[in-house]
Design a protein around this motif. Structure first.
Motif, short mmCIF file in Angstrom:
data_model
loop_
_atom_site.label_atom_id
_atom_site.label_comp_id
_atom_site.label_asym_id
_atom_site.label_seq_id
_atom_site.Cartn_x
_atom_site.Cartn_y
_atom_site.Cartn_z
N PRO A 1 0.83 -1.21 0.00
CA PRO A 1 0.00 0.00 0.00
C PRO A 1 0.86 1.25 0.00
N ALA A 2 0.41 2.27 -0.70
CA ALA A 2 1.17 3.52 -0.77
C ALA A 2 1.08 4.32 0.52
N GLN A 3 0.09 4.06 1.37
CA GLN A 3 -0.12 4.89 2.55
C GLN A 3 0.99 4.73 3.58
N ASN A 4 1.43 3.52 3.84
CA ASN A 4 2.43 3.32 4.89
C ASN A 4 3.81 3.03 4.35
N SER A 5 4.05 3.27 3.07
CA SER A 5 5.33 2.94 2.49
C SER A 5 6.29 4.12 2.47
N MET A 6 5.86 5.31 2.92
CA MET A 6 6.73 6.47 2.85
C MET A 6 7.89 6.39 3.84
N LYS A 7 7.66 5.76 5.01
CA LYS A 7 8.70 5.70 6.03
C LYS A 7 9.58 4.46 5.89
N LEU A 8 9.33 3.65 4.89
CA LEU A 8 10.08 2.42 4.73
C LEU A 8 11.36 2.67 3.95
N VAL A 9 12.37 1.92 4.31
CA VAL A 9 13.62 1.92 3.56
C VAL A 9 13.57 0.71 2.62
N GLU A 10 13.70 0.96 1.36
CA GLU A 10 13.58 -0.10 0.37
C GLU A 10 14.72 -1.11 0.54
N PRO A 11 14.42 -2.35 0.86
CA PRO A 11 15.49 -3.34 1.04
C PRO A 11 16.31 -3.52 -0.23
N GLU A 12 17.57 -3.80 -0.04
CA GLU A 12 18.47 -3.95 -1.18
C GLU A 12 18.07 -5.19 -1.99
N GLY A 13 17.89 -4.98 -3.28
CA GLY A 13 17.51 -6.07 -4.17
C GLY A 13 16.02 -6.34 -4.25
N LEU A 14 15.20 -5.54 -3.55
CA LEU A 14 13.74 -5.72 -3.57
C LEU A 14 13.09 -4.43 -4.04
N GLN A 15 12.37 -4.48 -5.12
CA GLN A 15 11.66 -3.32 -5.66
C GLN A 15 10.26 -3.25 -5.07
N LEU A 16 9.96 -2.10 -4.45
CA LEU A 16 8.65 -1.90 -3.85
C LEU A 16 7.75 -1.16 -4.84
N VAL A 17 6.63 -1.77 -5.16
CA VAL A 17 5.66 -1.16 -6.07
C VAL A 17 4.52 -0.62 -5.21
N ARG A 18 4.41 0.69 -5.13
CA ARG A 18 3.41 1.34 -4.29
C ARG A 18 2.14 1.58 -5.08
N VAL A 19 1.05 1.05 -4.59
CA VAL A 19 -0.25 1.20 -5.27
C VAL A 19 -1.27 1.68 -4.25
N ARG A 20 -2.28 2.41 -4.76
CA ARG A 20 -3.29 2.99 -3.88
C ARG A 20 -4.60 2.22 -3.88
N ASN A 21 -4.90 1.50 -4.97
CA ASN A 21 -6.14 0.76 -5.05
C ASN A 21 -5.93 -0.49 -5.90
N ILE A 22 -6.97 -1.28 -6.02
CA ILE A 22 -6.81 -2.56 -6.72
C ILE A 22 -6.68 -2.36 -8.23
N ARG A 23 -7.22 -1.28 -8.77
CA ARG A 23 -7.04 -1.03 -10.19
C ARG A 23 -5.58 -0.79 -10.53
N GLU A 24 -4.90 0.00 -9.72
CA GLU A 24 -3.47 0.23 -9.94
C GLU A 24 -2.67 -1.06 -9.75
N ALA A 25 -3.09 -1.88 -8.78
CA ALA A 25 -2.39 -3.13 -8.53
C ALA A 25 -2.53 -4.08 -9.72
#
Length: 456
Positions: free
Chosen positions: A427-451
């Motif tokens: 979810p895009a809501q709680n991903s702002m404070k996260l540090v993206e782990p090395e080697g893992l791409q985080l895809v931030r989506v807001r709703n199921i259509r974007e997902a």
């Protein structure tokens, strides 16, 4: 003269003088069973107000007089069982282990005897097997300790007498439904017998400081057979679960006075007994098909342990007016809610298809963090497009199709990265404070259509 009878509720233990279809205490239907009424003995210790732990009357103590010391824990020899118990067994506790027939309850209890006998004396009481049968199974499991004592007995009075003579540190009773008290006129396994025997074992554990493990059968609903008050009397209730056609077993705590109740332990049934599975995520994902529509991986929290689970979905067109819906390992009502959200907010007409959902490995997912993976697996099967094999999905889905934040996201992402996944929908809501782990791409989506647009 006909003996007086009384009716017990098997769910809460409430007593009524006549049969009623609905229990007036807990509201359960068709749970009243008839048992002969026991006459109260005027000379009994309970009637006289005498403590069952001694001959003197219990005196109240002030809060300052009560000593508070850390409970004495000891390892059982199985780290997965210690995890579920909260760090090990507690001295003087009463633990109830329940499970379906043949799931491995007796095997689990006999295996821990090998480690317990190294520093304590263990008495194994069986009301279902002979001493020779227990020894044959112990030899197959590699248990050969001289500190393990066997007793094939069903009389509670004889068991307590043997305990007072032997003075063991750990007592294992297999099973509570086979034990009977001679002072009770009812048959073994009845509500009164189970309640009376458990109460005596509880007084033995608290009064003598003996750790007692009690094995209990389950009924067809999956709960401990007997009155519901049985679970209230013990300190810890463990359920041993597993699919009959699979070798994996899951041990989870339904109640624990000395630890958390959301921890699980994973075992595998082998020829030599139960084998611990320290890395359940890798085991549960073994054999996952590649480039196959209708499957997606998510990460759920079982206590403090992140576990990766594979959710599979199958949608097939139907010619009947009422499509069939089946869910295994996923809450049925939650699955129906997600199907409605997917059709209303995602634009996929799934109401004309039969829908089947399954969670691999015998897990039961009851937290909302698995919603997004379930949505993606359903949409993947509907569109007949496979989800990329290196992708996982974590997030809660609301009724408007939005994605909500989940707890312990950092731990989940670490487990996802450790098992080699490259992308993760969050979810895009709680991903702002996260540090993206090395080697893992985080895809931030807001709703199921974007997902769905990012995956399919």
């Amino acid at each position: 003269m006909r003996a007086k009878t009384i009716f017990y509720c098997t769910e809460c233990g409430n007593e009524t003088p006549k049969w009623v279809g609905k229990c007036p205490a807990c509201g359960s239907w068709n749970t009243m069973v008839e048992q002969p009424q026991e006459a109260k003995k005027k000379g009994s210790p309970v009637a006289q107000g005498i403590s069952v732990r001694g001959s003197s009357v219990s005196r109240p103590k002030s809060l300052a007089e009560v000593e508070t010391t850390d409970e004495l824990r000891f390892p059982t020899g199985l780290s997965e069982l210690d995890r579920v118990l909260g760090g090990g067994a507690v001295q003087g506790s009463l633990v109830l282990v329940g499970g379906a027939p043949g799931i491995g309850k007796s095997t689990l209890m006999l295996q821990i005897c090998d480690n317990l006998c190294r520093f304590s004396k263990v008495l194994y009481v069986s009301g279902e097997e002979s001493e020779r049968q227990i020894k044959l199974r112990a030899e197959r499991l590699g248990v050969r300790s001289e500190s393990l004592y066997l007793l094939a007995e069903t009389s509670l009075e004889n068991i307590l007498e043997s305990v007072h003579e032997l003075k063991p540190d750990v007592l294992i009773v297999d099973s509570i439904q086979t034990m009977y008290d001679e002072e009770q006129t009812t048959s073994p396994g009845s509500v009164g017998q189970v309640k009376c025997c458990t109460m005596s074992l509880m007084q033995l554990a608290k009064g003598e400081g003996i750790t007692v493990f009690v094995i209990g059968h389950v009924n067809k609903e999956g709960s401990i057979a007997g009155p519901k008050v049985l679970e209230h009397m013990v300190d810890c209730v463990l359920y041993f679960e597993g699919e009959p056609h699979m070798s994996y077993r899951i041990l989870r705590a339904a109640k624990n006075r000395f630890g958390a109740t959301n921890e699980i332990g994973v075992f595998e049934m082998a020829d030599s007994g139960l084998v611990e599975v320290p890395n359940p995520s890798e085991t549960l994902l073994a054999g996952r098909p590649k480039d196959t529509p209708g499957t997606c991986v998510t990460c759920v929290m079982e206590g403090n342990r992140p576990v990766l689970a594979e959710i599979q979905a199958l949608l097939a067109p139907t010619s009947f007016g009422n499509p069939r819906r089946t869910s295994n390992g996923f809450d049925y009502n939650r699955a129906m809610l997600l199907l409605a959200v997917l059709e209303k907010r995602g634009g996929l007409i799934v109401s004309s298809c039969d829908a089947y959902m399954n969670v691999i490995g015998g897990l039961y997912l009851d937290e909302p963090a698995a919603d997004l993976a379930a949505i993606i697996s359903i949409a993947s099967s509907f569109r007949d497009k496979p989800v990329p094999g290196e992708l996982t999905a974590i997030g809660e889905v609301g009724l408007t199709g939005e994605l909500r934040s989940v707890s312990a996201l950092g731990q989940r992402l670490s487990e996802v990265r450790r098992l080699g996944f490259k992308r993760c929908l969050i979810p895009a809501q709680n991903s702002m404070k996260l540090v993206e782990p090395e080697g893992l791409q985080l895809v931030r989506v807001r709703n199921i259509r974007e997902a769905l647009s990012a995956v399919l």
